[in-house]
Scaffold this motif. Structure first.
Motif, mmCIF file in Angstrom:
data_model
loop_
_atom_site.group_PDB
_atom_site.id
_atom_site.type_symbol
_atom_site.label_atom_id
_atom_site.label_comp_id
_atom_site.label_asym_id
_atom_site.label_seq_id
_atom_site.Cartn_x
_atom_site.Cartn_y
_atom_site.Cartn_z
ATOM 1 N N LEU A 50 0.129 -5.008 6.051
ATOM 2 C CA LEU A 50 0.633 -6.199 5.771
ATOM 3 C C LEU A 50 0.255 -7.486 6.444
ATOM 4 O O LEU A 50 0.451 -7.182 7.894
ATOM 5 N N ASP A 51 -0.097 -8.235 5.954
ATOM 6 C CA ASP A 51 -0.325 -9.559 6.481
ATOM 7 C C ASP A 51 0.983 -10.265 6.689
ATOM 8 O O ASP A 51 1.846 -10.245 5.980
ATOM 9 N N ILE A 52 0.968 -11.175 7.826
ATOM 10 C CA ILE A 52 2.330 -11.746 7.916
ATOM 11 C C ILE A 52 2.413 -12.842 7.252
ATOM 12 O O ILE A 52 3.590 -12.966 6.545
ATOM 13 N N CYS A 63 8.471 -5.949 5.651
ATOM 14 C CA CYS A 63 8.419 -4.658 6.331
ATOM 15 C C CYS A 63 9.908 -4.239 6.536
ATOM 16 O O CYS A 63 10.024 -3.153 6.550
ATOM 17 N N LYS A 64 10.493 -5.447 6.797
ATOM 18 C CA LYS A 64 12.045 -4.986 7.030
ATOM 19 C C LYS A 64 12.771 -4.335 5.833
ATOM 20 O O LYS A 64 13.457 -3.443 5.914
ATOM 21 N N ARG A 65 12.427 -4.992 4.738
ATOM 22 C CA ARG A 65 13.002 -4.409 3.503
ATOM 23 C C ARG A 65 12.439 -3.188 3.118
ATOM 24 O O ARG A 65 13.188 -2.207 2.556
ATOM 25 N N PRO A 74 3.168 4.754 7.726
ATOM 26 C CA PRO A 74 3.119 3.652 8.792
ATOM 27 C C PRO A 74 2.384 2.442 8.277
ATOM 28 O O PRO A 74 2.157 2.369 7.228
ATOM 29 N N ILE A 75 3.094 1.411 8.923
ATOM 30 C CA ILE A 75 2.673 -0.067 8.646
ATOM 31 C C ILE A 75 2.051 -0.654 9.784
ATOM 32 O O ILE A 75 2.406 -0.725 10.777
ATOM 33 N N SER A 93 10.715 -5.625 13.105
ATOM 34 C CA SER A 93 10.886 -5.388 11.699
ATOM 35 C C SER A 93 10.422 -3.987 11.386
ATOM 36 O O SER A 93 10.930 -3.569 10.081
ATOM 37 N N GLY A 94 9.965 -3.074 12.100
ATOM 38 C CA GLY A 94 9.730 -1.854 11.441
ATOM 39 C C GLY A 94 8.344 -1.333 11.709
ATOM 40 O O GLY A 94 7.730 -0.304 11.175
#
Ligand code: CA
Length: 225
Positions: A50-52, A63-65, A74-75, A93-94
């Motif tokens: 995931l790009d921020i 990520c949180k959701r 894994p993220i 955020s996980g």
């Protein structure tokens, strides 16, 4: 192995996707957080990148959701800002790891492999009868002879092996190997199964790849459908 990449910068997304596909991974790309959320919750991925900085829902929120929804894959977060805050926020955020842009592809690959090793069920070999696939060295053997496969053939065989004894439809195979945006009417699956048969089954009595008419393909021992 199937991955989701959520990245709005098209050139960065294309660079990562191409590199990972050359390393035998299947990659779906989402261009914003909303699309990423939809794809992550409607498909099964082994890892997500995931790009921020994303339009709409940003990577941290996304990520949180995903974690709230119970997704365990894994993220890896990508951040352009080398600040302590974004790293801490990302991990809180996980996310499992983060990488600061710009990065070398080899660095991304090393992080991905480490995450997959850490979280996978530590299977290092898949097999059926005398067909063996070593997932770490990415080598395949039939009757103790090495079989050299292209990245797509390897991914296809890995998918069949992970689901041995189960009929897989052309659509399932396309989604897992080529990504869900690929034309489902394409004959790409049949073409690759044909190549794979020539390398795995040709000249051997015990065929392992079987066609199930009107349904798809299955990897199993024994003849007959
Ligand atoms: Ca971005």
């Amino acid at each position: 192995m199937r991955m989701l990449l959520v990245e709005d910068e098209k050139n960065v997304a294309a660079f990562i996707k191409k590199g990972l596909e050359e390393e035998f991974y299947a990659v779906d790309v989402a261009e914003d957080g909303g699309e990423g959320l939809l794809m992550a919750t409607s498909n099964e991925y082994d890892l997500m990148i995931l790009d921020i900085m994303l339009p709409g829902i940003n990577g941290i929120e996304l990520c949180k959701r995903l974690r709230e929804k119970g997704l365990k894959a894994p993220i890896l977060m990508l951040t352009a800002i080398d600040s302590v805050n974004s790293k801490v926020e990302g991990l809180e955020s996980g996310a499992d790891d983060y990488l600061t842009k710009p990065f070398a592809f080899s660095e991304l690959l090393a992080r991905i492999k480490a995450l997959l090793r850490r979280t996978s069920d530590s299977v290092s070999e898949l097999s059926l009868e005398d067909l063996r696939m070593d997932l770490l060295s990415r080598r395949v053997f039939r009757e103790d002879k090495e079989v050299v496969l292209t990245p797509k053939e390897f991914s296809l065989l890995e998918y069949l092996l992970r689901n041995k004894g189960r009929v897989l439809s052309r659509t399932q195979i396309i989604e897992n190997i080529w990504g869900y945006t690929f034309d489902p009417n394409s004959n790409v699956v049949d073409v690759h199964v044909k190549f794979l048969r020539e390398k795995i089954d040709a000249g051997i009595d015990k065929k392992l790849i079987h066609t199930v008419r009107g349904a798809g393909y299955i990897l199993k021992t024994g003849n007959g459908n």
